[in-house]
Every structure is written in structure tokens, then in C-alpha cells.
Design an enzyme around this catalytic site. Structure first.
Site, PDB file in Angstrom:
ATOM      1  CE  LYS A  52      -3.786  -2.462   2.169  1.00  0.00           C
ATOM      2  NZ  LYS A  52      -4.371  -2.952   3.420  1.00  0.00           N
ATOM      3  CD  GLN A  96      -3.577  -4.539   6.533  1.00  0.00           C
ATOM      4  OE1 GLN A  96      -3.635  -3.517   5.869  1.00  0.00           O
ATOM      5  NE2 GLN A  96      -3.993  -5.708   6.078  1.00  0.00           N
ATOM      6  CG  ASP A 119     -10.049  -0.494   5.011  1.00  0.00           C
ATOM      7  OD1 ASP A 119      -9.649  -1.008   3.956  1.00  0.00           O
ATOM      8  OD2 ASP A 119      -9.415  -0.521   6.084  1.00  0.00           O
TER       9      ASP A 119
HETATM   10  N1  GUN Z   1      -6.916  -7.026   6.180  1.00  0.00           N
HETATM   11  C1  GUN Z   1      -7.116  -7.768   5.058  1.00  0.00           C
HETATM   12  N2  GUN Z   1      -7.682  -7.022   4.083  1.00  0.00           N
HETATM   13  C2  GUN Z   1      -7.829  -5.773   4.599  1.00  0.00           C
HETATM   14  C3  GUN Z   1      -8.342  -4.571   4.059  1.00  0.00           C
HETATM   15  O1  GUN Z   1      -8.807  -4.472   2.926  1.00  0.00           O
HETATM   16  N3  GUN Z   1      -8.316  -3.504   4.925  1.00  0.00           N
HETATM   17  C4  GUN Z   1      -7.838  -3.582   6.199  1.00  0.00           C
HETATM   18  N4  GUN Z   1      -7.893  -2.478   6.958  1.00  0.00           N
HETATM   19  N5  GUN Z   1      -7.367  -4.699   6.713  1.00  0.00           N
HETATM   20  C5  GUN Z   1      -7.359  -5.779   5.910  1.00  0.00           C
END
Ligand code: GUN
Length: 299
Positions: A52, A96, A119
Site C-alpha cells: 500500500k 490494518q 476501507d
Molecule cells: N486485512 C485484510 N484485508 C484488509 C483490508 O482491505 N483492509 C484492512 N484495513 N485490513 C485488511
């Protein structure tokens, strides 16, 4: 049989988003900004966060990366989220998941400002999604719709079977597909579904978000179905430098012979998720500035 390349599509969308971000910067004298909070040392989470960060650098999005040890208290984490909510340079906040078990993930999700919730996990954004209102949409389901659109795969009147009922994928995916602009007939299956194969078998489109290798096998899928594989499972593989290979939830090699289209792992849904996160950051930045995103190009 068509292999649906999320990798190629994500490169195209990332280039478009990069251009939009540069136009945004010209207009508002700042870059769109995104913060990622990582708690603990889960290796998969560390990899995602690194990807990211790299994507932000490629696209001209300012990024702020905050890391905590796994023994951080819930209140300390919530304080951090409050600070990011107030930070004027931050348009998007992502914490995350998963978080350590002593932290209530919902409490954290609810504390993120809905306007910065790139998200799309905040209850307000999930509610808007269900009602068909404009809001920030969860990245993986949004990326899957983009794949279907790009390859002209119709959803209207189709039977879609989603395997997995997570808040991140299964539930928002179902909510999007049942809207009037998608018109799919949606079935959501889960670990307590009786005779899973009978539901998968009648589906025109199968979306597998189980989190288990080979959860969907050839005998479960009908001829000519479209299969979207959301799984990213690490399986030991001594031939790889990392010591593991990435495998989806579906038996790709066997299904290839039977389906009309399928996403690979890696290179399918995964790259689209990150690319939608970047797009959501751009959108959140526009909304915060009171700008219509379409002035920077088609969304
Ligand atoms: N953990 C796995 N996929 C995601 C996601 O798309 N966003 C977040 N915040 N955590 C994750």
C-alpha cells in the site's frame, strides 16, 4: 476460457488515478493523503502495508505510516485514530486488520471518521452501501465489480453465489450485487451452509472468499461459470525464496477446463483491492475539499 487479469486492469486504473491525483495537487496545492496503522508483526499484514505504501509513492499520494507493537492498549490505538481524524493532511485512514485479540476491531472501525474511512468498513458506509447511497465502498468488492465491468460480464438477472460472509468481502459484495444497478440474485454461503456444492453448482458467477486452499473444486462448479477467487492463502513451497507460494480458494488448474472466465492468484483480485484503496483515497480527498471528483476525469 478467459483469465481475468486484475493486475493489468489495476495498472490501467492506477495510471488514471495518478493523473487525477496530480490534477488534484495542482488545484489544491497538496497531495491526497492516506494513513495506514499497523499493529503487531503479522507477516501477511506487513506485506500488505508495504504494498500500500509503494502504491502511494507510485501514484503521488502522501502517506503516513504508523506502527505499534502488539501490546498497545485499545485506548492508545483509539487516541491515534482520533489524531488522524483531526489531521488536515490525512484524507484516508486504514487500520490494518486483523488486530490483536485484546482490541475490539469494531470499536476501532467506528472511531475512524466515516469521511476518511477509505476501507469502507464504518457502519455508516456499510449502511449507505446497503441502501444504495453514495459513500466510500469496501475495496475488494468494488475491485471485483470493476473486473466484471472491464470484461463485460453481465450481472443482471444472473445467479451469484458468494462463499464467505465476512464484513470485508462477503457482506458488502452481496449488498452491491443486489442493488438495482446490478440486479443479481445473490446467495451467501458460509461454514454452516448445508450442501455448499448445490448452491455453487447453480451459480452463473461464483465469488470465493473462504480463506482455504481448494475450498471450491471442479465438481462444484457448472460449465461456463465465471469464477472470482478472493483467497490469498500462503502454502509452504521450498522452491520459493520466501518459503511459501500464494494460492487462492479455488482449484484453478482443474477449474480452467470448465469455466468461461476465472481470476488467477496472484494477479487477480489482490492488485485490484490496493488500486481501489488508492481510488478511495482520491475520492475522499475530493469530498473533503468539496470538489466533484469527475472534474478530474471519469471515475
Ligand atoms: N486485512 C485484510 N484485508 C484488509 C483490508 O482491505 N483492509 C484492512 N484495513 N485490513 C485488511
Amino acid at each position: 476460457m478467459l483469465v481475468l487479469s486484475g493486475k493489468d486492469l489495476s495498472e490501467k486504473i492506477k495510471a488514471e488515478t495518478a493523473l487525477k491525483c496530480s490534477l488534484f495537487e495542482k488545484k489544491f496545492s497538496r497531495k491526497p493523503g492516506r494513513a495506514v496503522v499497523l499493529v503487531g508483526d503479522n507477516p501477511a499484514s506487513q506485506t500488505y502495508v508495504k504494498s500500500k505504501k509503494k502504491a502511494c509513492e507510485e501514484l503521488g499520494i502522501a502517506h503516513l505510516d504508523v506502527e505499534f507493537k502488539s501490546d498497545i492498549t485499545q485506548n492508545q490505538l483509539l487516541d491515534c485514530v482520533h489524531e488522524l481524524n483531526e489531521n488536515p493532511m490525512v484524507d484516508g485512514i486504514l487500520v490494518q486488520m486483523p488486530l490483536p485479540s485484546h482490541i475490539d476491531e469494531l470499536a476501532v472501525t467506528q472511531t475512524i471518521s466515516p469521511d476518511k474511512d477509505v476501507d469502507g468498513f464504518h457502519p455508516q458506509n456499510i449502511g449507505k452501501l446497503l441502501l444504495g447511497q453514495k459513500g466510500l465502498v469496501a475495496c475488494t468488492p468494488k475491485g471485483i465489480l470493476r473486473i466484471l465491468d472491464h470484461y463485460n460480464i453481465e450481472t443482471s438477472g444472473k445467479d451469484v453465489c458468494i462463499v464467505g460472509r465476512s464484513n470485508i468481502v462477503g457482506k458488502p459484495m452481496a449488498a452491491l450485487l443486489m442493488q438495482k444497478d446490478r440486479n443479481a440474485t445473490v446467495t451467501v454461503c458460509h461454514s454452516k451452509t448445508k450442501d455448499l456444492a448445490s448452491y455453487v453448482k447453480r451459480a452463473d458467477i461464483v465469488i470465493a472468499a473462504v480463506g482455504r486452499v481448494n475450498a471450491i473444486t471442479e465438481d462444484m462448479v457448472k460449465d461456463g461459470a465465471v469464477v472470482i477467487d478472493v483467497g490469498i492463502n500462503r502454502v509452504p513451497d521450498e522452491s520459493k525464496k520466501s518459503g511459501f507460494a500464494l494460492k487462492g480458494d479455488v482449484d484453478f488448474d482443474a477449474l480452467c477446463k470448465k469455466v468461461s472466465a476465472i481470476t488467477p492468484v496472484p494477479g487477480g483480485v489482490g492488485p485490484m483491492t490496493i488500486c481501489m484503496l488508492m481510488e478511495n483515497t482520491f475520492l475522499a480527498a475530493c469530498y473533503r475539499e468539496g470538489a466533484d471528483p469527475s472534474i478530474f476525469g471519469e471515475v
